[in-house]
Design a protein around this motif. Sequence first.
Motif, PDB file in Angstrom:
ATOM      1  N   THR A 401       0.962  -0.718  -0.190  1.00 11.67           N
ATOM      2  CA  THR A 401       0.161  -0.334   0.174  1.00 11.67           C
ATOM      3  C   THR A 401       0.786   1.348   0.188  1.00 11.67           C
ATOM      4  O   THR A 401       0.424   2.557  -0.304  1.00 11.67           O
ATOM      5  CB  THR A 401      -1.009   0.068   1.334  1.00 11.67           C
ATOM      6  OG1 THR A 401      -0.081   0.488   2.381  1.00 11.67           O
ATOM      7  CG2 THR A 401      -1.539  -1.345   1.716  1.00 11.67           C
ATOM      8  N   GLY A 402       2.239   1.585  -0.006  1.00 15.48           N
ATOM      9  CA  GLY A 402       2.934   2.491   0.463  1.00 15.48           C
ATOM     10  C   GLY A 402       2.490   2.716   1.049  1.00 15.48           C
ATOM     11  O   GLY A 402       3.398   4.219   2.224  1.00 15.48           O
ATOM     12  N   LYS A 403       1.457   2.823   2.474  1.00 19.14           N
ATOM     13  CA  LYS A 403       1.672   2.920   3.764  1.00 19.14           C
ATOM     14  C   LYS A 403       1.841   1.623   5.146  1.00 19.14           C
ATOM     15  O   LYS A 403       1.730   0.605   4.420  1.00 19.14           O
ATOM     16  CB  LYS A 403       1.130   3.302   3.981  1.00 19.14           C
ATOM     17  CG  LYS A 403       0.498   4.659   3.526  1.00 19.14           C
ATOM     18  CD  LYS A 403      -1.273   5.399   3.267  1.00 19.14           C
ATOM     19  CE  LYS A 403      -1.224   5.776   2.499  1.00 19.14           C
ATOM     20  NZ  LYS A 403      -2.729   7.026   2.825  1.00 19.14           N
ATOM     21  N   ARG A 404       2.298   1.918   6.237  1.00 17.31           N
ATOM     22  CA  ARG A 404       2.568   1.094   7.386  1.00 17.31           C
ATOM     23  C   ARG A 404       1.083   1.421   8.227  1.00 17.31           C
ATOM     24  O   ARG A 404       0.828   2.654   8.418  1.00 17.31           O
ATOM     25  CB  ARG A 404       3.484   1.620   7.929  1.00 17.31           C
ATOM     26  CG  ARG A 404       4.130   0.495   9.552  1.00 17.31           C
ATOM     27  CD  ARG A 404       4.669  -0.568   8.326  1.00 17.31           C
ATOM     28  NE  ARG A 404       5.640  -1.708   9.437  1.00 17.31           N
ATOM     29  CZ  ARG A 404       5.332  -2.817   9.587  1.00 17.31           C
ATOM     30  NH1 ARG A 404       3.609  -3.154   9.145  1.00 17.31           N
ATOM     31  NH2 ARG A 404       5.759  -3.744  10.031  1.00 17.31           N
ATOM     32  N   THR A 405       0.611   0.483   8.470  1.00 14.71           N
ATOM     33  CA  THR A 405       0.014   0.534   9.347  1.00 14.71           C
ATOM     34  C   THR A 405      -1.231  -0.179  10.675  1.00 14.71           C
ATOM     35  O   THR A 405      -0.157  -1.532  10.502  1.00 14.71           O
ATOM     36  CB  THR A 405      -1.928   0.021   8.054  1.00 14.71           C
ATOM     37  OG1 THR A 405      -1.505  -1.517   8.281  1.00 14.71           O
ATOM     38  CG2 THR A 405      -1.848   1.039   6.286  1.00 14.71           C
TER      39      THR A 405
END
Length: 526
Positions: A401-405
């Motif tokens: 996703t290109g993001k850390r969740t």
Amino acid sequence: MWKLVMMEQMMYSPLTECLQRSPLQSKKMSLLQLLQDQYLGYWAQSIWWQLQDNKTFLAMLNHVLSMDGFYFSTTYDLTHTLQRLSNTSPEFQEMSLLERADQRFVWNGHLLRELSAQPEVHRFALPVLHGFVAMHSCSINGKYFDWILISRRSCFRAGVRYYVRGIDSEGHAANFVETEQIVHYNGNRASFVQTRGSIPIFWSQRPNLKYKPQPQINKVANHMDGFQRHFDSQVIIYGKQVIINLVNHKGSEKPLEQAFAKMVSSLGSGMIRYIAFDFHKECKNMRWDRLSILLDQVAEMQDELSYFLVDSAGKVVTNQEGVFRSNCMDCLDRTNVIQSLLARRSLQAQLQRLGVLHVGQKLEEQDEFEKTYKNAWADNANACAKQYAGTGALKTDFTRTGKRTRLGLIMDGCNSLLRYYKNNFSDGFRQDSIDLFLGNYSVDELESHSPLSVPRDWKFLALPIIMVVAFSMCIICLLMAGDTWTETLAYVLFWGVASIGTFFIILYNGKDFVDAPRLVQKEKID
């Protein structure tokens, strides 16, 4: 079986003949019967453990063959990069796939050893690759191209996470993987190659029931000899080396980072550059946007290394002059994140040069392709992680996703716990399976004892039973209170101290409780 029967006849014949010449006939018969009974008992016992071991050996082979990630092709040489295949002689192209394969990536080499000596059957013997392959037909700006990702795991110093670390005496690094990204467009072909591998010094990190065992650097080994062997071969194969070391600069990983930097400095090679980037420190508090600091730092080096490109006429336009060699502790999670970012930057340049991307366009803006790209690299991470650590990769939420969740953090926690269990209680079997499959261990039919039989002392059974019983009694005392609270408290404290004390004794003797490899000796693994 037949060999054992022949041995029995050979041993009985001279013994019987000798005894028949003795004047003590009564004693002769009793002695002969005794020896026969003893030998038959030993022979039966030997046959029994061989049959049991054969079942285990078969289970080991089935375990390896059931693993995901084995690939072969009847027409394309999967073991070589596009650049190596384009810079070969006509004689090389006429060779069979088995003859010309890069032996580092032929996982069925041991199984094909007899066929290798028979050129007439080479066309039936195909090299098998272990790793990951993804092929996608993509479209950007109405222009269609094929995008391919190939990861090749080396069969030299192959194994599982905690039992195979560092390098061996020949310079082969643990968990060495060559990853190639390929683009086909209108007859043009481009590729970008990266490598990963364990920190190339002599070190180990054996499981001992602790969540993260302390890494141990070998204090007597000649690190420079193995280090130089490793990078001499890397320079010959790939050219310049840009090392990206992603381990922590403090804690248990710090000595490894310092040793790696010292080795590079002592070697003093102009073909090797070293970059240390403390991944966890720089990206703490989920600030993964700070990875751009590393990308900016190596941007000029990446442009210098370039990529491979051959046009539709078969003319080589550019060659890749070297590779990024990335590593963290396992060469899995952190490493895959960085490799995916470097590969995207190279792909951006390739697609612009081929005319697929317009000037000023960014790959990140191409939503459909970006989804395909991120998922493929995340799948690559999972494949490499399962083959080495036994579970899927960590940090794949960022890759996808290109993001850390926060959900990604929870999934990482679950995978970490599963890794802990497998690394401590099932990796010995996995390591033995790989060693048997690759021919690092050969079964000896005449071996006098079972190589799989390891004697356990009293601690192995007694301590876990004591701990479980003590903990159970502690719970029972809490649920079934005594006449007074002081009596209940005394019982709870007694059994609680017993269970906790036993737990720490088990932890102190942790190496006796883990599932360790049995076929290849520790010295060979280290």
